[in-house]
Motif scaffolding. Structure first.
Motif, PDB file in Angstrom:
ATOM      1  N   UNK A  99       0.820  -1.209   0.000  1.00 37.24           N
ATOM      2  CA  UNK A  99       0.000   0.000   0.000  1.00 37.24           C
ATOM      3  C   UNK A  99       0.854   1.259   0.000  1.00 37.24           C
ATOM      4  N   UNK A 100       0.207   2.366  -0.369  1.00 37.42           N
ATOM      5  CA  UNK A 100       0.809   3.692  -0.336  1.00 37.42           C
ATOM      6  C   UNK A 100      -0.299   4.716  -0.141  1.00 37.42           C
ATOM      7  N   UNK A 101       0.088   5.955   0.074  1.00 34.90           N
ATOM      8  CA  UNK A 101      -0.865   7.031   0.332  1.00 34.90           C
ATOM      9  C   UNK A 101      -0.887   7.974  -0.867  1.00 34.90           C
ATOM     10  N   UNK A 152      -2.234  -2.431   9.262  1.00 37.30           N
ATOM     11  CA  UNK A 152      -1.282  -1.911   8.291  1.00 37.30           C
ATOM     12  C   UNK A 152       0.101  -2.017   8.920  1.00 37.30           C
ATOM     13  N   UNK A 153       0.897  -2.944   8.427  1.00 37.90           N
ATOM     14  CA  UNK A 153       2.239  -3.155   8.964  1.00 37.90           C
ATOM     15  C   UNK A 153       3.207  -2.184   8.304  1.00 37.90           C
ATOM     16  N   UNK A 154       4.215  -1.762   9.048  1.00 39.64           N
ATOM     17  CA  UNK A 154       5.157  -0.783   8.528  1.00 39.64           C
ATOM     18  C   UNK A 154       4.602   0.624   8.606  1.00 39.64           C
ATOM     19  N   UNK A 155       3.650   0.841   9.525  1.00 40.80           N
ATOM     20  CA  UNK A 155       3.051   2.165   9.691  1.00 40.80           C
ATOM     21  C   UNK A 155       2.575   2.342  11.123  1.00 40.80           C
ATOM     22  N   UNK A 156       2.618   3.582  11.597  1.00 41.63           N
ATOM     23  CA  UNK A 156       2.015   3.931  12.879  1.00 41.63           C
ATOM     24  C   UNK A 156       1.586   5.388  12.814  1.00 41.63           C
ATOM     25  N   UNK A 187       2.488  -2.484   4.282  1.00 43.42           N
ATOM     26  CA  UNK A 187       1.695  -3.528   3.643  1.00 43.42           C
ATOM     27  C   UNK A 187       0.572  -3.952   4.581  1.00 43.42           C
ATOM     28  N   UNK A 188      -0.498  -4.445   3.993  1.00 44.54           N
ATOM     29  CA  UNK A 188      -1.595  -4.988   4.791  1.00 44.54           C
ATOM     30  C   UNK A 188      -1.109  -6.263   5.455  1.00 44.54           C
TER      31      UNK A 188
END
Length: 193
Positions: A99-101, A152-156, A187-188
């Protein structure tokens, strides 16, 4: 905020610019492209004074996407070429989607930049605070509320909603449905065995 990128091959790139015809050398040759020598999922680094550095990839919109939408990348083959098409994250449990924003609003077929590293402004629900984990809440919208198989892994979360970023005339205040995520090639959540 307005990330600006500089690349030795691409030059200065305003990452909110939209490319309606698609990237690559073919469009450069026939004069119908944006003038960029960029390709699907090509990586580019950029900088914003308030958000810091970031990493971005180029993809084609598979539908209407608002700026700040968390998007999954779906792959297809078009004329023998792999094309990564962005769509609002659907939240399929344990999908492992990359994923991306979305940096800018896009409509179907347009090409634009999606943030995959650094501090990204996203659309959110609930009351996140800095340090909260990130979960799918609705199409392209994230929340700190746990949803099984949809983290969502790799994000906070880096901020709560409605914070002010920047100073003076460059300051912007996020809405009650916007917050900042710290992302690192997110990534999810994948399958748990």
């Amino acid at each position: 905020m307005s990330f600006i990128a500089y690349d030795p091959l691409l030059g200065a790139v305003k990452l909110t610019d939209i490319d309606p015809t698609g990237p690559g050398p073919v469009n450069l040759v026939n004069g119908t492209g944006s003038g960029r020598m960029s390709f699907s999922m090509e990586s580019l680094r950029g900088y914003d004074p308030a958000l810091g550095g970031g990493e971005f990839v180029l993809a084609q919109a598979g539908g209407t996407i608002a700026a700040g939408t968390v998007c999954q990348f779906n792959q297809s083959i078009v004329n023998g070429n792999i094309v990564d098409t962005a769509a609002a994250w659907a939240g399929t449990a344990n999908s492992g989607d990359m994923v991306g924003v979305a940096v800018a609003a896009l409509t179907v077929g347009q090409w634009g930049w999606f943030q995959v590293g650094g501090h990204a402004i996203v659309t959110c629900q609930g009351a996140p605070v800095a340090g909260n984990p990130v979960y799918w809440q609705a199409a392209g919208v994230v929340s700190p509320t746990a949803v099984a198989g949809k983290q969502l892994e790799g994000a906070k979360f880096a901020t709560a909603p409605a914070v002010t970023l920047g100073q003076g005339s460059n300051a912007i205040t996020l809405s009650a449905t916007q917050a900042v995520l710290l992302v690192n090639r997110p990534s999810a959540q994948g399958a748990i065995t």
